[in-house]
Design a protein around this motif. Structure first.
Motif, mmCIF file in Angstrom:
data_model
loop_
_atom_site.group_PDB
_atom_site.id
_atom_site.type_symbol
_atom_site.label_atom_id
_atom_site.label_comp_id
_atom_site.label_asym_id
_atom_site.label_seq_id
_atom_site.Cartn_x
_atom_site.Cartn_y
_atom_site.Cartn_z
ATOM 1 N N THR A 141 0.826 -1.205 0.000
ATOM 2 C CA THR A 141 0.000 0.000 0.000
ATOM 3 C C THR A 141 0.863 1.258 0.000
ATOM 4 O O THR A 141 0.603 2.219 -0.733
ATOM 5 C CB THR A 141 -0.932 -0.006 1.223
ATOM 6 O OG1 THR A 141 -1.767 -1.159 1.175
ATOM 7 C CG2 THR A 141 -1.798 1.248 1.261
ATOM 8 N N ASN A 142 1.897 1.239 0.820
ATOM 9 C CA ASN A 142 2.759 2.407 0.946
ATOM 10 C C ASN A 142 3.561 2.665 -0.322
ATOM 11 O O ASN A 142 3.733 3.813 -0.737
ATOM 12 C CB ASN A 142 3.691 2.209 2.140
ATOM 13 C CG ASN A 142 4.493 3.437 2.461
ATOM 14 O OD1 ASN A 142 5.693 3.469 2.246
ATOM 15 N ND2 ASN A 142 3.841 4.460 2.982
ATOM 16 N N SER A 147 1.707 9.413 -5.467
ATOM 17 C CA SER A 147 1.847 10.760 -4.922
ATOM 18 C C SER A 147 2.956 11.540 -5.613
ATOM 19 O O SER A 147 2.965 12.778 -5.559
ATOM 20 C CB SER A 147 2.126 10.696 -3.415
ATOM 21 O OG SER A 147 1.012 10.154 -2.723
ATOM 22 N N ASP A 163 1.273 4.256 -2.781
ATOM 23 C CA ASP A 163 1.008 5.644 -2.418
ATOM 24 C C ASP A 163 2.189 6.536 -2.801
ATOM 25 O O ASP A 163 2.003 7.651 -3.311
ATOM 26 C CB ASP A 163 0.726 5.739 -0.923
ATOM 27 C CG ASP A 163 0.312 7.134 -0.484
ATOM 28 O OD1 ASP A 163 -0.326 7.850 -1.280
ATOM 29 O OD2 ASP A 163 0.623 7.514 0.667
#
Length: 316
Positions: A234-235, A242, A238
């Protein structure tokens, strides 16, 4: 340049860990420096990513020899970057395996990448004078290759573009363990300077589909258990999204590279500024995102000269 790249001043020695994450499966990690994976089979050993120099590789070999005396038969390159591949000669492996695309990228840009990375991040090239040459794979595959270490099955897969166009992910089915290379990171910035932002998420989905019990990421601690694996996937997603999203918005309105840099800092600094190698990666990530948002599909080759030109433009 008004100031040096962040990594040029990073000379602090890191603490090394050698962690067993499954039966006879080990992760060599060092506080955000490049990781190396080790798979011990019935009759031999496979190493995933080699460190940047033979001297650095010997630190891995020392740990391997603390747990097994089986011969190191295979070295697998997760991708072509110098910090991952130039220590290969130390292992004296029978075969060096990579994807077809990885080998093509060594031919296309391997020397330029070596020169560029050496100037960017000198600490990782301790003992650089012992590197004999570029590391050339002796065996390649297109999508998938299975290797048996005795009875132990190891699947090498190119699941899609992400960190580079030729990323290899290694799966050990009997333990549910994946060695992801730099497709997945943990509390470390993703280096996207040769990446494919719009493909990266699909490649993460392909990894997640294996429901891995553990992952050895490209940088950061080994990820053991569903919670850590999910958090890292997930990170990583992101971080990539981002970085790309604000750059795409700047490009869509005809903005400059410096405007893209400012937009990424505004989006990413609050979430990722304390991650390992964040400041090192950021200018290269913004430059590549800016190119991809303009429709440049194949990352431009980084050279030591281009590094400096790009950095100077961002300092203006």
């Amino acid at each position: 340049m008004s100031k040096a790249f962040a990594s040029q001043g990073d000379m602090e020695e890191k603490t090394i860990s050698f962690t067993e994450i499954g039966r006879d499966l080990w992760a060599f990690t060092a506080e955000g420096d490049p990781n190396t994976g080790v798979i011990i089979g019935d009759d031999s050993v496979m190493v995933i990513d080699t460190q940047a120099t033979p001297r650095m590789a010997n630190m891995v070999i020392e740990r391997i020899r603390s747990v097994t005396d089986k011969p190191i038969k295979y070295v697998v390159l997760s991708h072509y970057h110098a910090v991952r591949v130039l220590g290969a000669s130390a292992y004296q492996a029978e075969e060096i395996i990579a994807s077809d695309k990885c080998r093509a990228m060594v031919a296309e840009r391997g020397q330029e990448d070596w020169d560029s990375e050496f100037e960017r991040f000198p600490r990782l090239f301790e003992g650089h004078e012992g590197i004999p040459s570029l590391t050339w794979p002796t065996m390649t595959f297109s999508k998938k290759m299975t290797v048996y270490l005795g009875k132990r099955r190891v699947d090498l897969m190119h699941l899609g573009r992400a960190h580079t166009a030729g990323d290899v992910v290694v799966h050990v089915p009997d333990a549910g363990v994946i060695f992801s290379g730099d497709v997945v990171e943990y509390h470390s910035a993703c280096y996207c300077g040769d990446g494919h932002f719009n493909d990266w998420g699909k490649t993460l989905d392909a990894i997640a589909a294996f429901n891995p019990k553990s992952i050895v990421p490209g940088r950061g601690d080994a990820l053991v258990g569903d919670e850590m694996v999910t958090a890292a996937l997930t990170n990583t997603r992101d971080f990539v999204e981002s970085t790309y999203r604000p750059v795409a918005a700047v490009v869509a309105r005809g903005g400059s590279l410096k405007e893209a840099w400012d937009a990424v800092r505004a989006e990413c600094d609050p979430k990722f500024a304390d991650y390992a190698i964040y400041e090192h990666c950021l200018p290269f990530n913004v430059a590549r995102a800016y190119d991809e948002a303009q429709g440049i599909d194949t990352p431009r080759i980084w050279t030591a000269a281009r590094d400096k030109e790009m950095w100077a433009s961002l300092q203006g």
